[in-house]
Design an enzyme around this catalytic site. Structure first.
Site, short mmCIF file in Angstrom:
data_model
loop_
_atom_site.label_atom_id
_atom_site.label_comp_id
_atom_site.label_asym_id
_atom_site.label_seq_id
_atom_site.Cartn_x
_atom_site.Cartn_y
_atom_site.Cartn_z
N ASN B 390 0.92 -1.10 0.19
CA ASN B 390 0.01 -0.12 -0.05
C ASN B 390 0.90 1.17 0.00
O ASN B 390 1.12 1.97 -1.12
CB ASN B 390 -1.07 0.09 1.40
CG ASN B 390 -1.93 1.09 1.17
OD1 ASN B 390 -1.81 1.98 0.25
ND2 ASN B 390 -3.06 0.93 2.05
N ASP B 391 1.48 1.74 1.21
CA ASP B 391 2.19 3.06 1.33
C ASP B 391 3.16 3.19 0.28
O ASP B 391 3.64 4.06 -0.17
CB ASP B 391 2.74 2.83 2.43
CG ASP B 391 1.59 3.12 3.61
OD1 ASP B 391 0.61 3.88 3.38
OD2 ASP B 391 1.87 2.69 5.10
N VAL B 392 3.90 2.03 -0.28
CA VAL B 392 4.92 1.80 -1.02
C VAL B 392 4.58 2.16 -2.46
O VAL B 392 5.48 2.33 -3.31
CB VAL B 392 5.86 0.52 -0.96
CG1 VAL B 392 6.34 0.49 0.53
CG2 VAL B 392 4.84 -0.49 -1.46
N THR B 393 3.46 2.28 -2.69
CA THR B 393 2.87 2.89 -3.90
C THR B 393 2.21 4.32 -4.15
O THR B 393 1.72 4.65 -4.95
CB THR B 393 1.80 1.86 -4.45
OG1 THR B 393 0.81 1.70 -3.59
CG2 THR B 393 2.42 0.41 -4.56
N ALA B 431 1.04 3.51 8.03
CA ALA B 431 1.45 4.91 7.89
C ALA B 431 0.23 5.64 8.36
O ALA B 431 0.39 6.96 8.53
CB ALA B 431 2.07 5.45 6.83
#
Lengths: 128, 463
Positions: B390-393, B431
């Site tokens: 999720n956050d890494v995209t 996050a």
């Protein structure tokens, strides 16, 4: 492949050289003093140099193998078993000896566990 | 120590270095592991040959019991549970260090460091530092293990005055060490152990489950420093060299993980960031609607694509979806698409976790690429398939300066022609930030369990 083995050979050659120098240094240190307090300086020398070796070797590890890296480092940090064996060595039954035996057992879990699990991981990495 | 012993230990040290060096490529890695085993064997045999080591029977029994336990765990462990296994193993190194130091304290003559009550100052300092690091590693790793395994809540536990308490405890340990070096009192020794146990717990409880990759690497590093500390007590270079190798390895991995999240090491250590289920975008109301698709649509569109990049994350590991995912990839390849995998440095719960899981599912390692190897290719890719990440995209990391993840390197999946996002619900990532990507025109959400969605797509592809 051949390039890597060349590099490996080179590295091992260099390591051998450093090792030779270090052992020469070590014997000269022992010659001049021999006491334990002098080992601290020598030990710190070794520690700092080993940190540099570690730095360059670990940066060359491919990110895909970072999990196996943790497995191997986990296994080899159990080299602490050397201390455990010395502690467990004496014949007479003292508390110190039993502490040593427990440490031998704990380190053995790690040595076998670490190397076996790393081997399992690595055996799964295959090319197309 | 005789010259022969010193030489043998030196050979072990060199073998350990070469063993790490072997990991520079998958093709040499297994030989590397073998060299590590060889180095360890030489170290153990050499020590057993020491004239002071006589109780072979008891040692043999302890070694055998430990070896059997270690092997049986390592053979059975599921690859998704690797992070907690590694954390558990670190705790053992820490505890072993404490026991070795205690043993040296009670019987210093076995280690050639004087007699009971008359241990030289230098050895006392080394011994107590080794003990403290070992004890912190032990309890810290147990908490990390508990968080990863789910025994302890993955949410950060933060309370008022926490950092102050840690500071007091830290100073207290230093004071105890100083006093111990002067008095050589056994109560003081155990107080150092106890205080270090407590600080080990306190250091890790405020850290969220998703920051565990950094913590596991950090504890890896600590276990190395503990071994090096004992090496000083024993005047043994092998332990110092190995400890330094492991210590720097763990430190470098922590650094890589922190960089992958654009956070400082201190920021991670202070904790309070990212629970398992971070409060879904607290206070921010989001009325935007994400477009929802189904597995059949996804199967149809991917079948007609030329290039596909799959972006796996921790969600894939939780759902054990790697095998279904590989099967899906195989079918797509059979349909003529080029399928590759993109791995973010902090995907999963330990460094390189995703690579191992994909390897387990028989994905060839040359199809699995790192962020900087593949990031440019998204713009020429038909489909990006995000599963469990999720956050890494999140493109907000590049544009939104107020975002908690601003500046974090991300995978540019939004540049792909079509994005499929497999997710259980609309909750935000760890996050606590809403992902901008969900509301893009080229994004279709596929809600459901990662494994189930893959299986549905496989059915769609087979029809």
């Amino acid at each position: 492949m051949s390039e890597i083995s060349n590099q490996l050979e080179n590295l091992s050659y260099k390591a051998q050289q450093i090792a030779n120098e270090a052992s020469q240094l070590a014997s000269s240190v022992v010659d001049t003093s021999g006491g334990h307090s002098d080992f601290i300086i020598f030990g710190i020398t070794v520690l700092v140099l080993a940190c540099f070796v570690g730095y360059y070797v670990v940066w060359s590890v491919t990110p895909a193998l970072h999990s196996p890296l943790m497995g191997v480092t986990n296994a080899i940090s159990s080299v602490i078993i050397v201390g455990a064996l010395l502690a467990a060595g004496p014949i007479d039954s003292t508390i110190s000896k039993y502490f040593g035996l427990v440490a031998v057992g704990l380190a053995a879990v790690n040595i076998f566990g670490g190397f076996v699990v790393t081997n399992r991981m690595l055996s799964m990495f295959k090319k197309k | 120590m005789s010259n022969l012993t010193t030489a043998a230990y030196l050979i072990s040290s060199v073998l350990f270095i070469l063993s790490l060096r072997g990991l520079s490529h998958p093709s040499t890695a297994r030989r590397g592991n073998f060299l590590g085993i060889l180095g360890m064997t030489i170290a153990i045999v050499t020590t057993l040959a020491n004239p002071g080591v006589l109780s072979y029977k008891e040692i043999g029994i302890a070694f055998l019991i430990g070896g059997l336990i270690g092997t049986s765990i390592a053979v059975r462990i599921q690859m998704t549970a690797l992070p907690q296994l590694v954390a558990a193993f670190h705790s053992l190194v820490g505890l072993a260090a404490v026991f070795v130091a205690a043993s040296a304290y009670y019987n210093p003559s076995a280690f050639n460091i004087g007699n009971v009550g008359a241990i030289p100052m230098g050895s006392l300092i080394e011994m107590s530092i080794g003990t403290a690091i070992g004890a912190v590693t032990f309890t810290g790793s147990i908490i990390a293990f508990g968080k990863l395994q789910g025994f302890v809540s993955g949410n950060p536990l933060v309370f008022k005055g926490q950092h102050f308490l840690n500071l007091i405890l830290g100073l207290g340990i230093i004071a105890l060490i100083v006093k111990f070096c002067i008095d050589q009192n056994q109560e003081l020794f155990w107080l150092i152990v106890a205080a270090s146990f407590v600080i080990g717990v306190l250091l890790i409880v405020p850290i969220g489950g998703a920051d565990m990759p950094v913590i596991v690497s950090m504890l890896n590093s600590y276990s190395g420093w503990a071994a090096a500390g004992i090496g000083f007590t024993l005047s043994n270079n092998l332990l110092i060299i190995t400890g330094a190798l492991v210590g720097s390895s763990g430190a470098i991995l922590s650094y890589i993980m922190c960089k992958g999240m654009n956070r400082s090491f201190l920021n991670v250590l202070l904790g309070g960031f990212g629970g398992e289920q971070a409060a879904s975008a607290v206070g921010v109301k989001d009325d935007r609607q994400a477009k929802q698709g189904n597995a059949a649509d996804a199967a149809f569109m991917m079948k007609n694509s030329k290039t596909i990049i799959i972006v796996p994350g921790y969600g894939m590991a939780v759902a054990q979806a790697q095998h279904a995912l590989r099967e899906m990839g195989d079918l797509l390849k059979a349909a003529g698409a080029e399928v590759r995998y993109a791995i973010h440095p902090v995907a999963g719960r330990m460094p390189g976790h995703m690579n191992v899981l994909l390897a387990e599912a028989n994905v060839p390692y040359d199809e699995v690429l790192e962020l900087d190897e593949i990031n440019r290719d998204f713009s020429e890719t038909d489909v990006a398939f995000v599963i469990g990440a999720n956050d890494v995209t999140n493109p907000a990391a590049k544009t939104d300066k107020t975002s908690a993840i601003y500046g974090m390197p991300i995978l540019d999946v939004e540049n792909a022609g079509q994005v499929f996002f497999v997710k259980r619900g609309m909750a935000s990532g760890y996050a606590g930030v809403q992902n901008e990507l969900f509301f893009r025109d080229n994004t279709l959400m596929l809600f459901g369990d990662a494994k189930k969605v893959c299986e549905d797509i496989i059915k769609g592809l087979e029809n």
